[in-house]
Design an enzyme around this catalytic site. Structure first.
Site, PDB file in Angstrom:
ATOM      1  N   TYR A 244       7.999  22.245   7.839  1.00 11.26           N
ATOM      2  CA  TYR A 244       8.222  21.040   7.027  1.00 11.26           C
ATOM      3  C   TYR A 244       9.381  20.220   7.591  1.00 11.26           C
ATOM      4  O   TYR A 244       9.261  18.999   7.782  1.00 11.26           O
ATOM      5  CB  TYR A 244       8.498  21.447   5.581  1.00 11.26           C
ATOM      6  CG  TYR A 244       8.769  20.286   4.660  1.00 11.26           C
ATOM      7  CD1 TYR A 244       7.721  19.493   4.183  1.00 11.26           C
ATOM      8  CD2 TYR A 244      10.068  19.975   4.263  1.00 11.26           C
ATOM      9  CE1 TYR A 244       7.968  18.418   3.335  1.00 11.26           C
ATOM     10  CE2 TYR A 244      10.317  18.902   3.422  1.00 11.26           C
ATOM     11  CZ  TYR A 244       9.275  18.132   2.960  1.00 11.26           C
ATOM     12  OH  TYR A 244       9.520  17.066   2.126  1.00 11.26           O
TER      13      TYR A 244
ATOM     14  N   LEU B 145       0.862  -1.180   0.000  1.00 13.52           N
ATOM     15  CA  LEU B 145       0.000   0.000   0.000  1.00 13.52           C
ATOM     16  C   LEU B 145       0.896   1.227   0.000  1.00 13.52           C
ATOM     17  O   LEU B 145       1.786   1.354   0.854  1.00 13.52           O
ATOM     18  CB  LEU B 145      -0.919  -0.007   1.217  1.00 13.52           C
ATOM     19  CG  LEU B 145      -1.995   1.081   1.284  1.00 13.52           C
ATOM     20  CD1 LEU B 145      -3.181   0.610   2.119  1.00 13.52           C
ATOM     21  CD2 LEU B 145      -1.450   2.394   1.878  1.00 13.52           C
TER      22      LEU B 145
ATOM     23  N   GLY C 181       4.263  12.614  -8.732  1.00 12.16           N
ATOM     24  CA  GLY C 181       5.593  12.599  -8.165  1.00 12.16           C
ATOM     25  C   GLY C 181       6.126  11.233  -7.778  1.00 12.16           C
ATOM     26  O   GLY C 181       5.941  10.240  -8.473  1.00 12.16           O
ATOM     27  N   ILE C 182       6.824  11.199  -6.641  1.00  8.60           N
ATOM     28  CA  ILE C 182       7.468   9.964  -6.193  1.00  8.60           C
ATOM     29  C   ILE C 182       6.447   8.860  -5.972  1.00  8.60           C
ATOM     30  O   ILE C 182       6.689   7.697  -6.297  1.00  8.60           O
ATOM     31  CB  ILE C 182       8.274  10.218  -4.902  1.00  8.60           C
ATOM     32  CG1 ILE C 182       9.406  11.210  -5.163  1.00  8.60           C
ATOM     33  CG2 ILE C 182       8.845   8.913  -4.361  1.00  8.60           C
ATOM     34  CD1 ILE C 182      10.163  11.627  -3.909  1.00  8.60           C
TER      35      ILE C 182
END
Length: 281
Positions: free
Chosen positions: A154, A8, A15-16
């Site tokens: 972040y 999963l 993106g990645i």
């Protein structure tokens, strides 16, 4: 991991995450590709079809900040496939700003997605991963090792993820579950565009921080012009999924290895402060 095993992956709309989903399917894994809004699954479905692995990629809704959504998705996976062999924590959100100017709400929101969402998904998956002797692979960032200007929230979240996973790894290993963190640097993807930065407005609102912010944005813009592709950044994720004994920590490029190496060898913090201080003038 054989073709019958199930992984999963969160945050696969671009993106990645998208590249990892297609790459894992090409490696012979059965992929549950999740995203908050499945209406955005078009690019993933197209990429899977082009790679001729559409039959091994199932798209499901999962919002990492909603515990009910996480449990519902995992329940569907177990009902349909009978097992979960790996969780790839990839969903995340960027944020550029500084706390004095922006206040606490963006900090809390960034932590919610990038840290607590990872913890929630991992917590919910662990009973199934224990049963399968599986693995947890988490896409963090070089920003989880080296704090970066105007990325306070972040980087704080990514530091927290790294600490959480580094602490969990030996405990999970006693029950046969491998834990790996993957640290990309700059990646040319929708992750950057999705932040929808209004640079003139940011600079106008930055007050005394405007000169430093301008210098940082100029430097970051140059960095992303030579960024890795999502496929390149996803390659270590696929390697961690398929290796017999994946490492705990892996970087996605030579640049990322050099950058994080600066921190890991910097006992008094002066090397990192000198490096990142140059980014803001």
């Amino acid at each position: 991991m054989t073709a019958e095993r199930t992984v999963l992956i969160t945050g696969t709309s671009s993106g990645i995450g998208l590249a990892a989903a297609v790459g894992a399917a090409r490696a012979g894994l059965r992929v549950v590709a999740t995203m908050r809004d499945t209406a955005k699954a078009g690019p993933l479905r197209e990429a899977a079809a082009e790679a001729r692995v559409a039959d091994r990629v199932a798209v499901k809704r999962l919002d990492v900040v909603d515990a009910g959504s996480v449990m519902a998705c995992l329940g569907e996976v177990i009902d349909e496939y009978g097992r979960l062999d790996a969780l790839v924590n990839n969903a995340g959100a960027g944020y550029v700003g500084t706390v004095e100017q922006d206040g606490m709400d963006p900090v809390r929101a960034t932590m919610e997605v990038n840290f607590f969402g990872v913890v929630e998904a991992t917590r919910a998956a662990l009973p199934h991963l224990r049963a399968s002797q599986g693995r947890v692979i988490t896409v963090t960032s070089v920003g989880g090792v080296v704090g970066q200007p105007f990325n306070e929230a972040y980087c704080a979240a990514k530091f927290a993820v790294e600490g959480f996973m580094e602490s969990l790894a030996p405990v999970a290993a006693t029950l046969g579950v491998h834990v790996t963190v993957v640290e990309p640097g700059a990646v040319a993807s929708e992750f950057v565009a999705s932040q929808e930065l209004d640079v003139p407005a940011l600079l106008e609102a930055a007050g005394p921080y405007a000169p430093a912010l301008r210098a940082y944005i100029e430097r970051a813009t140059k960095t992303f012009t030579s960024a890795q592709t999502p496929d390149e950044a996803a390659a270590p994720v696929i390697a961690a999924l398929t290796a017999d004994r994946p490492p705990f920590r892996v970087q996605t490029s030579d640049w990322a290895r050099d950058f994080t190496g600066t921190k890991l060898a910097d006992l008094d913090g002066s090397a990192v402060q000198s490096l990142t201080g140059s980014w803001v003038g």
